[in-house]
Design an enzyme around this catalytic site. Structure first.
Site, mmCIF file in Angstrom:
data_model
loop_
_atom_site.group_PDB
_atom_site.id
_atom_site.type_symbol
_atom_site.label_atom_id
_atom_site.label_comp_id
_atom_site.label_asym_id
_atom_site.label_seq_id
_atom_site.Cartn_x
_atom_site.Cartn_y
_atom_site.Cartn_z
ATOM 1 N N PRO A 74 0.824 -1.210 0.000
ATOM 2 C CA PRO A 74 0.000 0.000 0.000
ATOM 3 C C PRO A 74 0.860 1.261 0.000
ATOM 4 O O PRO A 74 1.693 1.465 0.883
ATOM 5 C CB PRO A 74 -0.794 -0.117 1.305
ATOM 6 C CG PRO A 74 0.058 -0.963 2.200
ATOM 7 C CD PRO A 74 0.772 -1.925 1.290
ATOM 8 N N ILE A 75 0.670 2.076 -1.003
ATOM 9 C CA ILE A 75 1.386 3.358 -1.117
ATOM 10 C C ILE A 75 0.356 4.427 -1.442
ATOM 11 O O ILE A 75 -0.454 4.275 -2.357
ATOM 12 C CB ILE A 75 2.483 3.286 -2.190
ATOM 13 C CG1 ILE A 75 3.573 2.283 -1.769
ATOM 14 C CG2 ILE A 75 3.082 4.665 -2.454
ATOM 15 C CD1 ILE A 75 4.699 2.116 -2.752
ATOM 16 N N ALA A 76 0.390 5.503 -0.689
ATOM 17 C CA ALA A 76 -0.646 6.539 -0.770
ATOM 18 C C ALA A 76 -0.479 7.415 -2.012
ATOM 19 O O ALA A 76 0.593 7.517 -2.595
ATOM 20 C CB ALA A 76 -0.599 7.405 0.491
ATOM 21 N N SER A 123 -4.008 1.338 -0.453
ATOM 22 C CA SER A 123 -3.862 2.252 0.668
ATOM 23 C C SER A 123 -5.186 2.951 0.981
ATOM 24 O O SER A 123 -5.940 3.328 0.079
ATOM 25 C CB SER A 123 -2.797 3.305 0.353
ATOM 26 O OG SER A 123 -2.791 4.334 1.323
ATOM 27 N N TYR A 170 -5.541 3.010 8.181
ATOM 28 C CA TYR A 170 -5.018 3.733 9.333
ATOM 29 C C TYR A 170 -6.213 3.984 10.248
ATOM 30 O O TYR A 170 -7.306 4.299 9.777
ATOM 31 C CB TYR A 170 -4.390 5.066 8.933
ATOM 32 C CG TYR A 170 -3.049 4.946 8.255
ATOM 33 C CD1 TYR A 170 -1.908 4.640 8.982
ATOM 34 C CD2 TYR A 170 -2.924 5.147 6.881
ATOM 35 C CE1 TYR A 170 -0.669 4.545 8.367
ATOM 36 C CE2 TYR A 170 -1.688 5.057 6.257
ATOM 37 C CZ TYR A 170 -0.573 4.749 7.012
ATOM 38 O OH TYR A 170 0.645 4.642 6.390
ATOM 39 N N THR A 178 -2.196 -0.728 9.548
ATOM 40 C CA THR A 178 -0.829 -0.280 9.804
ATOM 41 C C THR A 178 -0.747 0.218 11.237
ATOM 42 O O THR A 178 -1.472 1.126 11.627
ATOM 43 C CB THR A 178 -0.431 0.836 8.822
ATOM 44 O OG1 THR A 178 -0.424 0.303 7.492
ATOM 45 C CG2 THR A 178 0.947 1.383 9.150
ATOM 46 N N LYS A 192 0.242 -4.661 10.042
ATOM 47 C CA LYS A 192 1.455 -4.296 9.321
ATOM 48 C C LYS A 192 2.327 -3.428 10.227
ATOM 49 O O LYS A 192 1.889 -2.369 10.675
ATOM 50 C CB LYS A 192 1.109 -3.534 8.046
ATOM 51 C CG LYS A 192 2.296 -3.120 7.191
ATOM 52 C CD LYS A 192 1.807 -2.470 5.899
ATOM 53 C CE LYS A 192 2.949 -2.056 4.994
ATOM 54 N NZ LYS A 192 3.678 -0.891 5.519
ATOM 55 N N SER A 194 7.357 -5.399 8.755
ATOM 56 C CA SER A 194 7.648 -4.140 8.063
ATOM 57 C C SER A 194 8.215 -3.130 9.045
ATOM 58 O O SER A 194 7.832 -3.108 10.227
ATOM 59 C CB SER A 194 6.357 -3.587 7.447
ATOM 60 O OG SER A 194 6.546 -2.312 6.881
ATOM 61 N N HIS A 199 8.048 0.044 7.853
ATOM 62 C CA HIS A 199 7.455 1.178 7.131
ATOM 63 C C HIS A 199 8.407 1.729 6.065
ATOM 64 O O HIS A 199 8.427 2.928 5.782
ATOM 65 C CB HIS A 199 7.059 2.289 8.103
ATOM 66 C CG HIS A 199 5.799 2.998 7.712
ATOM 67 N ND1 HIS A 199 4.556 2.594 8.112
ATOM 68 C CD2 HIS A 199 5.580 4.095 6.944
ATOM 69 C CE1 HIS A 199 3.631 3.409 7.628
ATOM 70 N NE2 HIS A 199 4.229 4.325 6.894
ATOM 71 N N GLY A 203 12.815 -3.100 0.837
ATOM 72 C CA GLY A 203 14.048 -3.311 0.098
ATOM 73 C C GLY A 203 14.021 -4.411 -0.941
ATOM 74 O O GLY A 203 15.058 -4.722 -1.532
ATOM 75 N N ILE A 204 12.866 -5.030 -1.190
ATOM 76 C CA ILE A 204 12.778 -6.088 -2.200
ATOM 77 C C ILE A 204 12.975 -5.462 -3.579
ATOM 78 O O ILE A 204 12.224 -4.569 -3.989
ATOM 79 C CB ILE A 204 11.419 -6.806 -2.135
ATOM 80 C CG1 ILE A 204 11.195 -7.458 -0.765
ATOM 81 C CG2 ILE A 204 11.293 -7.814 -3.270
ATOM 82 C CD1 ILE A 204 12.049 -8.641 -0.474
ATOM 83 N N ARG A 261 8.392 0.787 -3.385
ATOM 84 C CA ARG A 261 8.791 1.924 -4.226
ATOM 85 C C ARG A 261 9.056 1.549 -5.687
ATOM 86 O O ARG A 261 8.705 2.346 -6.583
ATOM 87 C CB ARG A 261 10.031 2.591 -3.634
ATOM 88 C CG ARG A 261 9.787 3.311 -2.298
ATOM 89 C CD ARG A 261 11.090 3.858 -1.755
ATOM 90 N NE ARG A 261 10.947 4.635 -0.529
ATOM 91 C CZ ARG A 261 11.089 4.144 0.695
ATOM 92 N NH1 ARG A 261 11.362 2.842 0.854
ATOM 93 N NH2 ARG A 261 10.959 4.910 1.754
#
Length: 376
Positions: free
Chosen positions: A87-89, A116, A144, A170, A242, A264, A266, A299-300, A321
């Site tokens: 999930p990325i906002a 997200s 959240y 999260t 998470k 995680s 974060h 970091g994957i 990312r």
């Protein structure tokens, strides 16, 4: 808009890192700092990547690998491969099609998607392509906590009605980390980008003179174990947490009916100097046993990273990312291509390691002397 636009891919794409220069050229400096920055000195951000690099593989040879596959079981489903999108906002910061493009790409590449709560595209529009493809991976919704139970109840009902299959709360970021890179860049969310699935306004803080905004204003509104109990009682969907890193917290969560965890930190964006997730995963797996669903992010970047994560005890991994870099570079096609590259690399890593299925991936696949000090 129900379908994303089709764009050409940048030339010379051989791996996930190759998307980054093209992405940076298309994203403004503020949004780039928001996406790629970490907390404080970014020690944890760097450590996530370094940890996967430090672990070395110990391959076996001359094994019969005919009929091998990348299938895994997760929450009662058989998935074609163990890669989900984290999930990325506010993904419309990086491409006009945002989360819609990502959903189409995930469905096309049979990947899972965790949307997200701060998505910039309507949840139903994101769910539609995922649910239309029977081979797509799982579709989960990240939460959240908001200190308004009527609002939360309505949100949970909308999430379930839209077809999401699990909730991800999260728990490691009740407040923002000290993100120096964002502050230096002057990051502010543009007026035309918003969390469209949340709506309404948060209740204003009611502070007395001399009170702390954080400890007297924000923290009384943060989730506690009471909110975990409420979520379990309010929604029938499986609940994963998470950001749990302590074994004691994980055991209490299981006692309260939580289904599983995403290991995680974060992405290094909350509390700096946490261990990398590759180090956090093995003790949690050892303490919780083989049946508790554990996913890992942070970091994957390579197929070998995915294989190492599985060998350390993960049931699946989350890509973060890099898929947003691919989104920024070339929309839905970029994300689909990035997923395909990572899937292909995973198969190559398995074949060259003598690993026919991911069920065979165990710590024996990893070279013992390559583990950094924080693994011991």
């Amino acid at each position: 808009m129900s379908t994303p636009r089709i764009e050409s891919l940048p030339e010379g794409l051989a791996n996930l890192a190759d998307f980054e220069p093209a992405a940076q050229a298309r994203v403004d400096a503020q949004a780039w700092a928001y996406l790629n920055g970490g907390a404080a000195d970014e020690i944890t951000l760097r450590a996530n990547r370094a940890a996967w690099d430090a672990i070395q593989l110990q391959p076996r040879v001359l094994r019969d690998l005919a009929g091998g596959h990348t299938r895994v079981n997760l929450l009662g489903r058989t998935l074609r491969h163990p890669i989900l999108l984290a999930p990325i906002a506010y993904q419309r910061l990086f491409h006009a099609d945002g989360e819609l493009a990502v959903a189409h790409a995930a469905a096309a590449q049979e990947a899972g998607l965790i949307l997200s709560a701060q998505a910039s595209i309507d949840m139903q529009a994101v769910a539609t392509p995922m649910l239309a493809d029977a081979t797509a991976g799982p579709l989960w919704f990240q939460l959240y906590w908001r200190d308004d139970r009527d609002f939360m109840r309505d949100l949970l009902q909308r999430v379930q009605a839209a077809g999401f299959q699990a909730l991800v709360l999260t728990v490691d970021a009740p407040v923002h980390g000290a993100r120096d890179r964002e502050r230096r860049a002057g990051y502010q969310l543009p007026d035309h980008i918003r969390a469209v699935n949340l709506g309404g306004r948060k209740k204003p803080l009611d502070l007395q003179p001399g009170q702390s905004v954080l400890f007297d204003g924000l923290m009384p509104r943060a989730a506690t174990w009471r909110e975990i109990d409420w979520l379990r009682a309010t929604s029938p969907l499986p609940l994963l947490l998470k950001g749990v890193t302590h074994i004691g917290d994980a055991r209490e969560a299981l006692d309260r009916g939580v289904t599983g965890f995403i290991v995680s930190n974060h992405g290094g964006r909350a509390l700096d100097t946490l261990p990398p997730t590759a180090a956090l995963l093995p003790p949690l797996r050892a303490a919780l046993g083989p049946e508790v669903p554990l996913l890992v992010d942070g970091g994957i970047r390579r197929g070998t990273d995915v294989l190492k994560a599985m060998a350390l005890g993960a049931d699946a991994v989350l890509l973060g990312r890099p898929y947003v870099h691919a989104l920024a570079a070339s929309g839905a096609l970029g994300v689909a291509h990035a997923l395909r590259l990572l899937r292909d690399e995973l198969e190559i890593a398995m074949a060259l390691s003598g690993c026919k299925t991911l069920a065979e991936a165990s710590p024996e696949l990893l070279w013992p002397g390559s583990f950094p000090a924080y693994f011991r």
